[in-house]
Design an enzyme around this catalytic site. Sequence first.
Site, PDB file in Angstrom:
ATOM      1  N   ASP A  33     -39.310   4.984  -1.648  1.00 30.15           N
ATOM      2  CA  ASP A  33     -39.306   4.875  -0.127  1.00 30.15           C
ATOM      3  C   ASP A  33     -38.056   5.583   0.359  1.00 30.15           C
ATOM      4  O   ASP A  33     -37.037   5.840  -0.394  1.00 30.15           O
ATOM      5  CB  ASP A  33     -39.205   3.251   0.461  1.00 30.15           C
ATOM      6  CG  ASP A  33     -39.619   3.310   1.841  1.00 30.15           C
ATOM      7  OD1 ASP A  33     -40.632   2.913   1.972  1.00 30.15           O
ATOM      8  OD2 ASP A  33     -38.823   3.932   2.818  1.00 30.15           O
ATOM      9  N   ASN A  57     -37.447  10.942  -0.685  1.00 31.72           N
ATOM     10  CA  ASN A  57     -38.597  11.545   0.257  1.00 31.72           C
ATOM     11  C   ASN A  57     -39.694  11.720  -0.678  1.00 31.72           C
ATOM     12  O   ASN A  57     -39.843  12.486  -1.748  1.00 31.72           O
ATOM     13  CB  ASN A  57     -37.906  12.915   0.871  1.00 31.72           C
ATOM     14  CG  ASN A  57     -39.170  13.494   1.799  1.00 31.72           C
ATOM     15  OD1 ASN A  57     -40.400  13.045   1.647  1.00 31.72           O
ATOM     16  ND2 ASN A  57     -38.498  14.172   2.655  1.00 31.72           N
ATOM     17  N   ARG A  62     -53.690  -5.743  -0.891  1.00 26.87           N
ATOM     18  CA  ARG A  62     -52.909  -5.793  -2.060  1.00 26.87           C
ATOM     19  C   ARG A  62     -53.313  -6.507  -3.263  1.00 26.87           C
ATOM     20  O   ARG A  62     -53.336  -6.209  -4.468  1.00 26.87           O
ATOM     21  CB  ARG A  62     -51.422  -6.249  -1.766  1.00 26.87           C
ATOM     22  CG  ARG A  62     -50.541  -5.503  -0.768  1.00 26.87           C
ATOM     23  CD  ARG A  62     -49.427  -6.137  -0.103  1.00 26.87           C
ATOM     24  NE  ARG A  62     -48.892  -5.193   0.814  1.00 26.87           N
ATOM     25  CZ  ARG A  62     -48.308  -5.703   1.986  1.00 26.87           C
ATOM     26  NH1 ARG A  62     -48.587  -6.972   2.216  1.00 26.87           N
ATOM     27  NH2 ARG A  62     -48.190  -4.715   3.161  1.00 26.87           N
ATOM     28  N   PHE A  68     -44.217   5.328  -0.381  1.00 27.18           N
ATOM     29  CA  PHE A  68     -43.984   4.510   0.764  1.00 27.18           C
ATOM     30  C   PHE A  68     -43.994   3.118   0.606  1.00 27.18           C
ATOM     31  O   PHE A  68     -44.854   2.434   1.144  1.00 27.18           O
ATOM     32  CB  PHE A  68     -45.006   5.156   1.713  1.00 27.18           C
ATOM     33  CG  PHE A  68     -44.935   6.666   1.960  1.00 27.18           C
ATOM     34  CD1 PHE A  68     -44.358   7.485   2.552  1.00 27.18           C
ATOM     35  CD2 PHE A  68     -46.124   7.416   1.171  1.00 27.18           C
ATOM     36  CE1 PHE A  68     -44.347   8.820   2.683  1.00 27.18           C
ATOM     37  CE2 PHE A  68     -46.125   8.822   1.049  1.00 27.18           C
ATOM     38  CZ  PHE A  68     -45.508   9.427   1.942  1.00 27.18           C
ATOM     39  N   CYS A  85     -52.707   4.819   8.536  1.00 23.11           N
ATOM     40  CA  CYS A  85     -52.683   3.356   9.356  1.00 23.11           C
ATOM     41  C   CYS A  85     -52.753   3.880  10.928  1.00 23.11           C
ATOM     42  O   CYS A  85     -51.930   3.019  11.634  1.00 23.11           O
ATOM     43  CB  CYS A  85     -51.258   2.602   9.066  1.00 23.11           C
ATOM     44  SG  CYS A  85     -49.831   3.642   8.960  1.00 23.11           S
ATOM     45  N   ASP A 109     -49.195   4.816   0.583  1.00 22.98           N
ATOM     46  CA  ASP A 109     -49.373   4.061   2.126  1.00 22.98           C
ATOM     47  C   ASP A 109     -48.218   4.424   3.051  1.00 22.98           C
ATOM     48  O   ASP A 109     -47.346   3.958   3.312  1.00 22.98           O
ATOM     49  CB  ASP A 109     -49.175   2.473   1.969  1.00 22.98           C
ATOM     50  CG  ASP A 109     -49.488   1.606   2.987  1.00 22.98           C
ATOM     51  OD1 ASP A 109     -50.008   2.389   4.000  1.00 22.98           O
ATOM     52  OD2 ASP A 109     -48.482   0.568   3.027  1.00 22.98           O
TER      53      ASP A 109
HETATM   54  N1  SAH Z   1     -46.479   0.152   1.480  1.00 24.37           N
HETATM   55  C1  SAH Z   1     -45.579  -0.428   2.241  1.00 24.37           C
HETATM   56  C2  SAH Z   1     -45.789  -0.166   3.904  1.00 24.37           C
HETATM   57  C3  SAH Z   1     -45.370   1.243   3.846  1.00 24.37           C
HETATM   58  S1  SAH Z   1     -44.848   1.771   5.523  1.00 24.37           S
HETATM   59  C4  SAH Z   1     -45.966  -1.886   2.515  1.00 24.37           C
HETATM   60  O1  SAH Z   1     -47.162  -2.293   1.837  1.00 24.37           O
HETATM   61  O2  SAH Z   1     -45.256  -2.757   3.010  1.00 24.37           O
HETATM   62  C5  SAH Z   1     -44.628   3.171   5.352  1.00 24.37           C
HETATM   63  C6  SAH Z   1     -43.010   3.586   4.790  1.00 24.37           C
HETATM   64  O3  SAH Z   1     -42.716   4.826   4.414  1.00 24.37           O
HETATM   65  C7  SAH Z   1     -41.892   2.968   5.218  1.00 24.37           C
HETATM   66  O4  SAH Z   1     -41.012   2.103   4.978  1.00 24.37           O
HETATM   67  C8  SAH Z   1     -40.783   4.135   5.651  1.00 24.37           C
HETATM   68  O5  SAH Z   1     -39.436   3.987   5.233  1.00 24.37           O
HETATM   69  C9  SAH Z   1     -41.378   5.136   4.553  1.00 24.37           C
HETATM   70  N2  SAH Z   1     -41.074   6.604   4.683  1.00 24.37           N
HETATM   71  C10 SAH Z   1     -41.419   7.233   5.891  1.00 24.37           C
HETATM   72  N3  SAH Z   1     -41.305   8.637   5.469  1.00 24.37           N
HETATM   73  C11 SAH Z   1     -41.033   8.667   4.142  1.00 24.37           C
HETATM   74  C12 SAH Z   1     -40.956   9.815   3.130  1.00 24.37           C
HETATM   75  N4  SAH Z   1     -41.185  11.034   3.348  1.00 24.37           N
HETATM   76  N5  SAH Z   1     -40.746   9.443   2.150  1.00 24.37           N
HETATM   77  C13 SAH Z   1     -40.713   8.050   1.284  1.00 24.37           C
HETATM   78  N6  SAH Z   1     -40.978   7.247   2.270  1.00 24.37           N
HETATM   79  C14 SAH Z   1     -41.060   7.315   3.644  1.00 24.37           C
END
Ligand code: SAH
Length: 394
Positions: free
Chosen positions: A249, A277, A211, A227, A338, A298
């Site tokens: 998210d 989504n 980050r 995400f 990940c 991410d």
């Molecule tokens: N970037 C974040 C971690 C992401 S973890 C950080 O640095 O803390 C993945 C995330 O994706 C989760 O919060 C989950 O709720 C979200 N997620 C899962 N499927 C998704 C989708 N189809 N669209 C948007 N978000 C999604």
Amino acid sequence: MTKIILSPKISKRIEQGHPWVYDNEVADIQGDLQQGEIVEVFNHKKKFVGKGYANPRSHILVRLLVNHPKEEINRNLFKKRIEQALKYRQQLGYQGSFRLVFGEADFLPALVIDKFNDYFSIQTLAFGIDQFKNEIVDVLEEIFKKESLSFGIYERNDVPVRELEGLEQKTGFLSKPFEPQTIINENGFKMLVDIANGQKTGYFLDQTANRAALAPFVKNAEVLDCFSHTGSFAIHAAGYGAKKVSAVDISEFASKTAQENAKLNGLESKIECITANAFDLLSDWSKENRQFDVVILDPPAFTKSRGNVENALRGYKEINLRGMKLLKKGGFLVTCSCSHFIKPDIFKNVIYEAALDAGKIVREVLYKPQGNDHPFLWNVEETLYLKFYILQII
Ligand code: SAH
């Protein structure tokens, strides 16, 4: 003590320090093997290899902890290993909040401990380590409890992999109950961590250094953070000078927390938190020809098994392709994976394929793995799981 004799072909990998013995790698089991029992492992020539906990219900039959016959697996060993894990992080300058124990890479198979200020979020992901939960709690109290009034331990064992081990999924306090929320300091930003309700252990500490790497790329930029969970990348981007950040998210809880985090840092006027989504939103916004200077992707591990890698790759390709199309020429794509099932070269290749389909040229700016508080062992490839790229898309 039950003795496990390895098949000839696989002894080498295990003798070189890989701690997992799969059930199909065993030539003989001498004794009446019980779930969670400490066993001795020998190679095919009957040479002692190590001791560890066994689980006949799991595909990973034994997880080794020691390689000397005299070394005992008990509270003392856990104390020693946790102290070593802490010393390594302190040596690297970690303070306050960091991953204290990263399982196999800290020689404590299937144990995860994240430290958020005075609170600990723990996961015991195999039957054997779960038997030592009380000892681990006791050791954490001994090392960290001091006079601190706010010391607390919470288990985040709501992880499906536990069921493969014959364990139930559960969450709850392992210390005196406490309000399981705390504001951590990450690279100078305030981040609210909800240990009981955040994803996994509550917060993703593995990207802390990544980050910080955003700083040079986001000044005056329009940024899309997909995400975003509780908004950590979005907040870093805004704090480092982005003009406007859209954080997306699918989880309402995550979006709300991201909004709170934006406020905590006085950045709410720059950050728009959207519950949606990301696949749909990326598609809609590319149809609308929206353009960004920086796009961050991410996503969650699209696969948690080897069998599902093909599907996962389709997911990575789709979001990266769409992400690239939303970038202005010369903009930066910050893209991550990940899942340890997606090896670094495969991830690179899927991004490259997306770029070819999008008719873009990729200039690699930065590649990093997970942070140093999530170290990885060269001889245990499963411990390297995070791939993080900053790419210029031309
Ligand atoms: N970037 C974040 C971690 C992401 S973890 C950080 O640095 O803390 C993945 C995330 O994706 C989760 O919060 C989950 O709720 C979200 N997620 C899962 N499927 C998704 C989708 N189809 N669209 C948007 N978000 C999604």
